[in-house]
Every structure is written in C-alpha cells, then in structure tokens.
Design an enzyme around this catalytic site. Structure first.
Site, short mmCIF file in Angstrom:
data_model
loop_
_atom_site.label_atom_id
_atom_site.label_comp_id
_atom_site.label_asym_id
_atom_site.label_seq_id
_atom_site.Cartn_x
_atom_site.Cartn_y
_atom_site.Cartn_z
N HIS A 1 49.45 41.47 41.55
CA HIS A 1 50.42 41.85 40.53
C HIS A 1 49.70 42.43 39.31
O HIS A 1 50.16 43.40 38.70
CB HIS A 1 51.23 40.62 40.13
CG HIS A 1 52.59 40.92 39.60
ND1 HIS A 1 53.47 39.93 39.20
CD2 HIS A 1 53.24 42.08 39.36
CE1 HIS A 1 54.59 40.47 38.77
NE2 HIS A 1 54.47 41.79 38.84
N GLU B 1 47.34 32.61 44.63
CA GLU B 1 46.72 33.17 43.42
C GLU B 1 46.33 34.63 43.62
O GLU B 1 46.35 35.42 42.67
CB GLU B 1 45.50 32.33 43.02
CG GLU B 1 45.81 30.88 42.69
CD GLU B 1 46.90 30.70 41.65
OE1 GLU B 1 47.09 31.61 40.81
OE2 GLU B 1 47.59 29.67 41.69
#
Length: 677
Positions: free
Chosen positions: A474, A468
């Site tokens: 990202h 995660e």
C-alpha cells in the site's frame, strides 16, 4: 559537529543516514524544523495575493516537510530501537509538536484563507484528489479547534499537549513491563513438553543475560511456544499472569491512572469540539460513520460467532478434564487447544516450522509480489540501518523503474516494542513533476535463529509477514500527488484491507507449496500437510472471532464515555467485555493497561476496524477466487483502484470501482466457518 538531520541526506536514494545520527541530534533538529515550518506558514498568511487552492491549501500541505522527516526517524526509532536518550527526546519534543500543530490548525488568519478557497470548491473537478484535499483540509481546521476561542481554545491546547505526552508514557510503560519479567528455569525437568528449538532459544537468551539454565520472556516468540507446549501448568499460570497483568502491577510502570487520564482528556477534547463522545469525533471520519453502526456490526458478528466460540472452549475443556483439569483456565487453553488441533488435523506449529525458514518465506513473499504485480527486489547492503538485524531492498516495477526502499526488521530486542507493524521514513508524493518514491519499513518480532538453527517461522508468523507486506505494498505502490493522501493514509477501518487480503494466499496451495521447503532436507512440504494446514484454518475460528470482538467492545466502551471513569479500570473493562467472556476471571489481569493499539496508537475508537476490514478482504478475495488467485487482470485492478490511490478518494468509492459493488458480510462468515455455504 553538524547535525545530519538538518540537511538533505546525501545518501543512496536519500535514505536516512542512521550511522551519523545520535540521540542528541533530535531535539535541536526538531526545534530548527519547527522554526522553519512556522516561517512557511507565516509566508502563506502574509501572501498578499488572493487565496487560491495552490497558494493556500497546497502550500499548507507542503509546509513542515523537514519536520515530518525528522519526526518519522525519531518516533520510528522510539518504537523499533529505543534507549533512554531517544525516549527522553521523544518525551521532550512531543508537547512542542502538539503546540506547533495547534498553532497551525487554530490559526484564524490561515483558516480564513482556506475558507475563501473552500467557498469556491466547485471550481475543482468533482471527485478529484484536489477536491478531496480541500475538503479534508477544511474539516481538519474545524476538527482541530479553529472555531474555538478564549478559554476553550486555551483548554484545547492544554488537553492535546498533555495527551501527546501521556500516550508516549503509556507505551514506555508497556515496553518496560514486557522487558522486566523473566521466567528463569534451572531444572531441566521444568522444560518438559517444549520442543528442542524452543529450549535452545531459551538457553541462548539465558546465556545472553549471563544466567545459567533457560530464560523465557513476555516477548511473543518466547511466550507463546511455552504456553502451547509446556506441561508445567504452574509455570504456564505464572507466565500467563505476568503477561496479562502488564501495566497493572502497582509499580512505577503502572498504567491505570494513565488509562483513566487519557480517556478523560479525550472526552474533554471531543466535548470542546462539540461532540458527545470521543467515538463520535473519531467515527465521523471512518467508513462505519457512527457508534451505533459500529456496535451493531460488533453485535452481528458476536451473535454469529459466540455459539461456535463456546463450543471451541467446551471441546478444549473436555480434553483438559481427561487430564485432571477441573476448571479450564486461560493458561490451559493454548496448551490443550494445541493438543486438540494436532489430534484433529495432524498438524501443529512445530511440525510445520521446519518448512518455513525465514529466508525462504521472504523469497516467497517477493515472488508473490512479482507474480501479481511484476515487482522485483534487489538487496542493498550499503544503505545505513539502525541495527545490524535490518535488511534493505530496492524495489523495482515491471518496467524497471524504481518504486521504493524496503527495510525489514524481523527479530525481537529489549529496545523494541512487541507486535508487528509497517511504517515509513518517507512517503510517496509528487514534488512538481517529480514522483518522490517512498521508503517503507516492516517491523516484526519473529522467532530468531538459535545456534545452528536458522529463523524458522510458525504458520501464524508466515501470515503476519503477508499481512505487514500488504501494508507495505500500500505504501510502496502509492501514486498520488499529495503526501497527506499517500499509501496507508486512509480511513483506519479501510487501512487493513490491503494487509488482510494478502493473508488469504497463505492457505492457497499454489503459493504455499512453492515457499515451504524443509530447512535441512530440502524436501518440499508434503501435500497432506498443506491440506491439514488449510483444514486447520477453521480450527477455533469462533473463539478467535470472539476474542477480537472483545477488544473492539473494550475500545468502544472507553471511547463512548460521556464522563470520566473514577473507579477501577479492571471493573470497567470487565463490564465492557462481559458478553465475550469465556473463562473465569483472574485477579490482576487487565487488557486496558497494556492495550497499546488504543492508548499509544492510532486505533482509539477504531479497533473494530480489523473485523470491518475482514469483511472487505473476504469479499474482495472472492473476485480473485473466481478469476484465479494469481490473475494479473484482477491484481492490476486492485493495484490501480486500491493500492495506488491511497486516501485520494473516499474508500467506498475506491472499493466499488474495484469490486463493482459494496461488500457483503457473507464471504467472511463463510470463510470463518460461521455460515454454511
């Protein structure tokens, strides 16, 4: 009383003022934001100037931003900290949001302006984010009904609005089924085999519910340890059947009719838009590109992994047989599998758990980001949170510039969906010259503290944290102009690359030895235990691969239909998953009725993407292995070409620029022990 959702957030970093928001704020705020969004769209249509990229495409990209902010707060809370009032608000506004979306994408006048700009698309730089936005916008109109007229247009609107409600209801039912079941134990003999930490947590759960004894639930930190360690086969069977029958109990939370209705509506939606199946519609905008390619990919991996998976099951069955179990059942596999793993590798979750204190793992993950990307994390205890469990960090780049807020929500609650995910309250984009930085959240269901024992993670939970956090990177490192291209807004079969590649560091000694310290003694994890952890990573990799493929086949079966299913959901999925079945069928069990990824998430016709992205991550990590797992040059290239670019270019272009070539499946098969190196 003023509605805080309808004004700029006068808070640190413009963070969400959770303490000022009540459920009753959401519906009026959504309605006001819908009106504002419609006015912005009307202004684009009525603009007397000739259509240009800026006054039509970019203006549309920016329309409805307030609605996006309010919606992110509502639907994130509905997943992470819901209640009846929030669920009601989400149900009430979902059809309105679908209608608003339809009003935009099916607006002929708006589409005409976009078509004029699209006809001159060669004026935009080849391969630029601007050209990508124009292409995506044009395709979005076509793929969302702009070419439909009359009855077909009206039917499309009805279908999409109904889908928006039904998928929400599906998720509510799964949460209710998960919360409603409790295994209540009052005889201490029925705790045989369970580690002390597991028993303590169950006692704490019982106390919280004002019950005597011990309570186990279907939330994973409670469910999985019981399945791995309990010697009581009858209780493992009871818990397993409860878990595997969620949404399939013929009660008010039954999802069978919802599964069939959602599937049927998706077929109809695809047909209205000119596609044979929903999978055809979805995969047009994926790296895989087609049903045939997805099925060939799944079949290739199944052929490689099935013999290993069958051997994995035979090995566990042999151990169980020595214990008097004639037929290995699903509720036996984790228990005897854990025994087999311990005997082979001298390692299991309870041996390693004392070395993975959550606070230490968190520091290790932050240190990882610092070593690779130069990031630093500063705790902020003033920013509003939606639950006392949540921690917030300010994230800064190597040059000291602010990058993001990071919310961490670690522990299970009755009002929280199961699983783990990354989400956002604000996405990165440029507002003129201003780089608007994101607010990112990681939500998990880790093992909570119990009594004097702090939160101690299993090794799989350590990998989940890294996974995660990869998604979070990202989002946090995004540096694009347009919000619709920000962070994780990429093809679904590409989005798992940044998350899955980070899992590789979990079995790198250089990282693992720095984070694993015994929570009582302060002693570092022994080297031989690290060696055993790494060696055990290949344990049952064939079984794990086939299990994941079974979900991919089930997903593709539901979304490759050309006609609705009218019979049994269970029989349909049995047929879809037959080639991957490794255990006797259990009456009442059903994957589909609790398969939130595809019926209440974004993975419809896309669950294969987890394995697809594993090909990418294994291939990409080979470059780190060649140059050093903390090589800053390689990390900088991964950041520049993958993490910062979001959806501003086609993912294969991004990947080739990072790796220098298209990916090979060989590194994944080798890493999984399914190919000899």
């Amino acid at each position: 009383m003023s509605n805080p959702l309808l004004s700029e957030f006068n808070t640190p970093f413009g963070s969400v003022p959770f303490r000022s928001i009540i459920p009753g704020h959401f519906e009026p705020a959504i309605d006001a934001a819908l009106a504002a969004g419609r006015a912005e769209v009307d202004a684009i249509i009525s603009n007397s100037d000739a259509p240009t990229f800026e006054n039509s495409v970019v203006a549309l990209e920016r329309a409805g931003k307030q609605l996006s902010v309010i919606g992110s707060v509502l639907f994130n809370l509905n997943h992470a900290n819901t209640n009846e009032a929030i669920q009601e608000a989400a149900r009430n506004v979902s059809p309105r949001l679908a209608q608003y979306s339809n009003d935009i994408w099916m607006n002929k006048q708006l589409f005409e302006r976009v078509k004029i700009v699209y006809a001159d698309r060669n004026k935009l730089a080849e391969g630029s984010a601007e050209q990508k936005l124009l292409d995506d916008t044009y395709k979005a109109f076509v793929r969302r009904g702009a070419l439909l007229d009359g009855e077909k247009a009206e039917r499309y609107r009805a279908v999409t609005e109904e889908l928006s409600t039904l998928t929400l209801q599906f998720g509510e039912n799964v949460l209710a089924e998960t919360n409603d079941y409790k295994l209540h134990i009052t005889d201490s003999a029925d705790l045989d085999g369970l580690p002390a930490t597991v028993k303590d947590a169950a006692a704490a759960k019982a106390a919280a519910l004002k019950m005597d004894g011990w309570v186990f639930t279907l939330h994973f930190p409670s469910y999985m340890p019981f399945m791995k360690y309990s010697t009581r086969r009858n209780l493992r069977e009871q818990l397993s059947k409860a878990y595997s029958s969620r949404g399939n109990n013929g009660n008010t939370h039954d999802n069978n009719e919802l599964v069939k209705r959602i599937s049927a509506l998706r077929i109809e939606k695809a047909n209205l838009l000119g596609y044979g199946t929903y999978a055809d519609y979805v995969l047009e905008e994926r790296m895989a590109g087609s049903k045939d390619r997805v099925m060939a990919f799944l079949d290739e991996l199944l052929q490689a992994s099935l013999p290993f998976a069958e051997q994995d099951v035979r090995d566990v069955a042999a151990l169980a047989a020595a214990d008097g179990v004639e037929t290995l059942q699903r509720w036996d596999f984790a228990y005897y599998g854990e025994k087999l793993k311990t005997s082979r590798y001298n390692v299991n979750d309870e041996m390693t758990r004392p070395y993975f204190k959550l606070d230490d793992v968190e520091r290790g993950v932050f240190d990882f980001a610092h070593r690779l990307f130069g990031l630093s994390f500063v705790r902020n205890e003033i920013i509003d949170v939606y639950h006392s469990d949540i921690k917030v960090f300010e994230v800064y780049d190597a040059d000291g510039s602010f990058l993001s807020l990071l919310y961490l929500d670690y522990f299970p609650r009755p009002e929280k969906q199961g699983g783990a995910w990354m989400t956002s309250f604000k996405d990165q984009h440029f507002d003129g010259e201003i780089d608007v930085r994101p607010h990112i959240s990681i939500v998990t269901n880790f093992t909570p503290a119990s009594g004097d024992v702090p939160s101690l993670l299993t090794f799989n939970e350590v990998k989940t944290f890294l996974h995660e956090f990869g998604h979070a990177l990202h989002g946090m490192l995004s540096r694009v102009r347009f919000e619709s291209q920000s962070g994780t807004k990429v093809y679904r079969d590409f989005v798992e690359l940044p998350s899955q590649i980070l899992e590789n560091w979990a079995t790198e000694k250089e990282w693992l030895s720095n984070i694993a310290v015994h929570y009582i003694t302060g002693e570092p994890i022994p080297n031989d235990m690290i060696d055993n952890i790494i060696a055990a990573e290949l344990f049952q990799s064939g079984y794990a691969t086939v299990r994941q493929l079974s979900f991919g086949y089930n997903d593709m079966a539901w979304h490759s239909l050309v006609a609705p299913v009218t019979g049994s959901v269970t029989l349909f999925e049995d047929d879809a998953m037959a080639s991957t079945e490794l255990f006797p069928k259990v009456d009442g069990s059903c994957v589909s009725t609790a398969f939130s990824h595809i019926f209440d998430g974004g993975y419809a016709a896309g669950y294969y993407g987890y394995k697809w992205a594993e090909v990418l991550d294994a291939d990409a990590f080979e470059l780190f292995r060649e140059r050093g797992v903390f090589d800053k040059t390689t990390a900088a290239a991964f950041r520049k070409e993958i993490l910062e670019k979001g959806g501003s270019d086609h993912p294969m272009n991004l990947y080739r620029r990072f790796r220098g070539a298209e990916p090979s499946v060989a590194p994944l098969l080798l890493r999984s022990g399914l190919l000899k190196g």
